[in-house]
Scaffold this motif. Structure first.
Motif, PDB file in Angstrom:
ATOM      1  N   ASP A 147     -42.873 -27.414  60.651  1.00 43.51           N
ATOM      2  CA  ASP A 147     -44.321 -27.014  60.713  1.00 43.51           C
ATOM      3  C   ASP A 147     -44.371 -26.156  62.062  1.00 43.51           C
ATOM      4  OD1 ASP A 147     -43.902 -28.688  63.059  1.00 43.51           O
ATOM      5  OD2 ASP A 147     -44.664 -30.476  62.454  1.00 43.51           O
TER       6      ASP A 147
ATOM      7  N   THR B 257     -40.275 -31.511  58.612  1.00 42.24           N
ATOM      8  CA  THR B 257     -40.999 -32.402  57.946  1.00 42.24           C
ATOM      9  C   THR B 257     -40.502 -32.924  56.681  1.00 42.24           C
ATOM     10  OG1 THR B 257     -42.154 -30.591  56.988  1.00 42.24           O
ATOM     11  CG2 THR B 257     -43.116 -31.221  59.044  1.00 42.24           C
TER      12      THR B 257
ATOM     13  N   THR C 192     -42.173 -23.635  54.660  1.00 42.76           N
ATOM     14  CA  THR C 192     -43.607 -24.319  54.686  1.00 42.76           C
ATOM     15  C   THR C 192     -44.473 -22.833  55.015  1.00 42.76           C
ATOM     16  OG1 THR C 192     -43.289 -26.431  55.584  1.00 42.76           O
ATOM     17  CG2 THR C 192     -45.352 -25.495  55.998  1.00 42.76           C
TER      18      THR C 192
END
Length: 344
Positions: A147, A153, A280
């Motif tokens: 993140d 994560t 991400t």
């Protein structure tokens, strides 16, 4: 080249040193239950353990140094890696511990059951890191969920994806092959012949898995340098196999040594300038620039490395030179006469 690039290169070299040297250690451990069978099995096992007895703990220093250099040069990388990959790295650490205990304790009692138990500790403690190091490095290169705070994560199952497991199979088979070549180089007699015969079969499997994995990595995110390193690794692998068929164990071992070195180099070239890409959002990725220590810290580390690295290399090279001769079961006294693992 700036200091960030320099220390990324140094860490890559440290990992190359670890995989090329500890790789054959793992291979010997994996081969222990297989090549140690037969009516003279205990003496065969002690031959195998004596091939790496003087050097295995020194080879692990490369891992400690790589971890320490990462912590000092790229603390953000170290923090994200060791927190996100905590369980996988914990399993590797436990495996390395029980493997070390096996080396130290299998010869402390004159009991077949006692020795068999520690033999399995050595084998399992070799198989698990050989697999999980490939899984870990595959995820580092391909990227993991990170993140905006540079925190991982995902979970353990995120790491166990098909491509990562293929990378684990690559390191597992290549280390096994590397160990068989080392056994062939360091032994004489039947155990050498058995190691050579097994290496012929494993070579094909390891080559197919490695080529498939490296093609996937380089097609997805390779650079000209990663492709070049991969091609050199292929040449080294083919040359080593031809040397193996010609009964040139030294060159065969050199072939797998160079193949491992350039495969690892290819992975680091594919990774650069990232140190942990974020799947991400690319903007959340850790790079050598946003994960590094201060300029002063890197300067001090560079001075220390320039002074002490040649000393360590000379010492380790001297160790290998002193224990370079081949051994066989004829050099191994009966087990009841040897209670100290220093002579296994």
């Amino acid at each position: 080249m700036g200091l960030q690039e320099f220390w990324f290169l140094i860490i890559a070299v440290l990992w190359i040193g670890y995989f090329t040297l500890e790789g054959f250690d793992f291979g010997v451990g994996m081969a222990l239950p297989i090549l140690g069978r037969g009516p003279d099995g205990e003496r065969r096992k002690r031959v195998l353990l004596n091939t790496i007895g003087p050097v295995w703990d020194g080879n692990e220093v490369w891992l400690l140094t790589a971890g320490g250099a990462t912590f000092a040069a790229f603390p953000e990388w170290y923090a994200t890696l060791f927190s996100g990959f905590y369980l996988a790295l914990f399993l590797i650490l436990v495996a390395l511990i029980i493997r070390a205990l096996g080396f130290e304790y299998r010869g402390k009692r004159d009991s077949d059951a006692w020795r068999r138990g520690w033999d399995w500790c050595i084998a399992i403690g070799s198989y698990v890191p050989a697999l999980l190091w490939g899984v870990a490095f595959t995820n580092i290169v391909r990227g993991v969920p990170i993140d905006q705070h540079h925190e991982y994560t995902g979970n353990l199952f995120t790491l166990l994806n098909p491509i990562a497991l293929l990378g684990g199979l690559m390191t597992l088979t290549v280390f096994f092959l590397h160990g068989l070549n080392f056994i062939s180089l360091k032994t004489t007699g039947q155990i050498r012949d058995d190691a050579r015969a097994m290496a012929t079969k494993v070579w094909v499997v390891a080559a197919v898995i490695t080529v498939a994995f490296m093609l996937i990595i380089n097609v997805q995110q390779g650079s000209i340098w990663s492709w070049l390193s991969f091609l050199i690794a292929v040449v080294a692998c083919v040359g080593g196999f031809l040397a193996h068929l010609a009964d040139r164990e030294g060159w065969a071992f050199t072939g797998t040594f160079l193949a491992i070195a350039f495969v690892v180099a290819s992975l680091f070239f594919a990774l650069f300038p990232d140190v942990m890409p974020s799947s991400t959002n690319p903007d959340y990725s850790l790079t050598i620039y946003n994960a590094s220590s201060s300029h002063l810290t890197l300067q001090i580390m560079t001075v220390v490395a320039v002074i002490f690295t040649p000393i360590v290399l000379l010492y380790q090279g001297f160790t290998y030179w002193m224990f370079r001769k081949r051994i066989s079961v004829d050099n191994i006294p009966p087990a009841q006469d040897e209670r100290d693992l220093a002579t296994v």
